[in-house]
Write an enzyme that holds these catalytic residues in place. Structure first.
Site, PDB file in Angstrom:
ATOM      1  N   HIS A 208       0.948  -1.154   0.058  1.00  0.00           N
ATOM      2  CA  HIS A 208       0.100  -0.006   0.042  1.00  0.00           C
ATOM      3  C   HIS A 208       0.948   1.253   0.106  1.00  0.00           C
ATOM      4  O   HIS A 208       1.993   1.241   0.489  1.00  0.00           O
ATOM      5  CB  HIS A 208      -0.894  -0.181   1.236  1.00  0.00           C
ATOM      6  CG  HIS A 208      -2.029   0.814   1.186  1.00  0.00           C
ATOM      7  ND1 HIS A 208      -1.549   2.339   1.777  1.00  0.00           N
ATOM      8  CD2 HIS A 208      -2.970   1.094   1.122  1.00  0.00           C
ATOM      9  CE1 HIS A 208      -2.541   2.938   1.636  1.00  0.00           C
ATOM     10  NE2 HIS A 208      -3.688   2.462   0.975  1.00  0.00           N
ATOM     11  N   ASP A 332     -11.156   2.259  -1.333  1.00  0.00           N
ATOM     12  CA  ASP A 332     -10.145   2.994  -0.586  1.00  0.00           C
ATOM     13  C   ASP A 332     -10.834   3.794   0.466  1.00  0.00           C
ATOM     14  O   ASP A 332     -10.640   5.225   0.593  1.00  0.00           O
ATOM     15  CB  ASP A 332      -9.344   4.012  -1.547  1.00  0.00           C
ATOM     16  CG  ASP A 332      -7.880   4.175  -0.947  1.00  0.00           C
ATOM     17  OD1 ASP A 332      -7.560   4.055   0.322  1.00  0.00           O
ATOM     18  OD2 ASP A 332      -7.025   4.815  -1.739  1.00  0.00           O
TER      19      ASP A 332
END
Ligand code: MN
Length: 378
Positions: A208, A332
């Site tokens: 990430h 997200d």
């Protein structure tokens, strides 16, 4: 000096009115189960520890200092962002948001940069705590949540053991690593135990974003380019390519990596990467020649997610270059609008089979979600 926005980013301001949007998307059509695969949460202990070390970041982690706003003066009276309260809610409020967006399940991950800025002892404790909390939430809502383990690369042997514990004992579905750790990358020799553990467990590692490493961040600071606008993609794509060129996928054929934000630009570049690898680039530090072109390694070992990139042209290019098995949906949450993510992707007119792979089948395969909650379409 820690200003108010800093505290907010660290998740310390409690009890704020959430700004959830009430009107929602329609539920998924029968059989189409939307799984969002890069969904952030935080726990108060990590938020507090992060706020404590923020003043150090200006010299130690200038990119992260810019993300947290500690590198510049602030007015101190800015409105709190709507996602602050959402980040710490891994229960009913989050599920209401998921229902509003038409999302059946979230794959949760400790919000960036997680435990990676702490000294090793604190990182070990906080990672275990975060993983235990995550497992509690999943036990409570097994058909709505899955999750990835936070592991501290600062202590690779511990990180490997914690990944093992998280997958085997807590039932988590892989690991989250927020790109570099103190300017170091997972292809470097000390981190091999982490990659070996992930391969042995067949547990994917989600790389990430976080701000570019201290070595790389300089030119990104002047115009606040460190974050989602560009710096995140540069940081993670460089990390992914380092892994590919290191040859680790020839050594660990079962290693699987997930990256977000439509592959952080890599799908667009695959042909150029292959061309220049063939011409002699992409070698160094004793790396052995790769068994296949870099694009093949990327297709075989990486799955990308749509997080924050709900743009038809980029999605179609990714589906075309990687194939429909290699792209997963992500919203997200809570940093991007999950309702908009669903409605924009729904509106693209993708083939039903492609849409089913994008929304749930690939996530079920990559994160091995089918054993739990499958068939409980929302
Ligand atoms: Mn994210």
């Amino acid at each position: 000096m820690i200003n108010r926005r800093t505290l907010i980013r660290g998740g310390l301001v409690a009890g704020l009115a959430s700004q959830r949007i009430l009107a929602g998307n329609a539920p998924s059509p029968p059989g189409l189960r939307r799984i969002a695969t890069e969904e952030g949460f935080n726990i108060p202990e990590v938020a507090r520890a992060t706020a404590r070390i923020l003043p150090e970041l200006v010299s130690r982690e200038p990119g992260e200092a810019a993300v947290f706003g500690v590198d510049r003066p602030r007015s101190g009276d800015e409105a709190p962002p709507p996602w602050l309260h959402q980040l710490s809610d891994i229960g009913a409020g989050r599920i209401a948001d998921m229902d509003g967006a038409g999302i059946a399940m979230q794959v949760l991950l400790l919000s960036s940069p997680g435990v990676q800025m702490f000294e090793a002892g604190e990182a070990r404790e906080l990672s275990q705590l975060a993983n235990d909390r995550l497992a509690d939430a999943i036990r409570k809502y097994p058909d709505r949540f899955a999750g990835l383990a936070a592991i501290p690369p600062q202590d690779p042997a511990f990180a490997a053991r914690e990944l093992e514990r998280a997958v085997s004992k807590l039932g988590l579905n892989g690991a989250i690593i927020n790109s570099h750790t103190g300017g170091h990358y997972l292809d470097e020799a000390p981190y091999l135990p982490i990659l070996e553990a992930a391969a042995a467990l067949e547990a994917p590692i989600y790389i990430h974003p976080r701000a570019p490493s201290p070595q790389m961040v300089g030119p990104y600071l002047d115009y606040q380019m460190v974050g989602a606008i560009w710096g995140y993609a540069v940081e993670v794509s460089a990390h992914a390519l380092r892994l590919i060129f290191s040859g680790v996928f020839d050594r660990l054929p079962k290693l699987r990596i997930v990256i977000g934000h439509m592959g952080e630009g890599i799908p667009f570049f695959l042909d150029r990467i292959d061309t220049h690898y063939a011409a002699g680039a992409g070698r160094g530090r004793g790396s052995k020649p790769l068994s296949r072109p870099p694009s093949e390694i990327f297709r075989d070992h990486f799955t990308i997610t749509t997080s924050g990139m709900n743009w038809g042209p980029a999605l179609r290019l990714s589906l075309e270059t990687l194939g429909p098995e290699r792209v997963m949906f992500a919203a997200d949450y809570p940093f991007e609008n999950a309702r908009a993510a669903v409605s924009r992707i729904d509106a693209l007119g993708l083939e039903p089979d492609t849409l089913a792979k994008l929304y749930h089948r690939n996530a079920e395969r990559v994160f091995r979600l089918t054993a739990r909650g499958a068939g409980q379409a929302k």
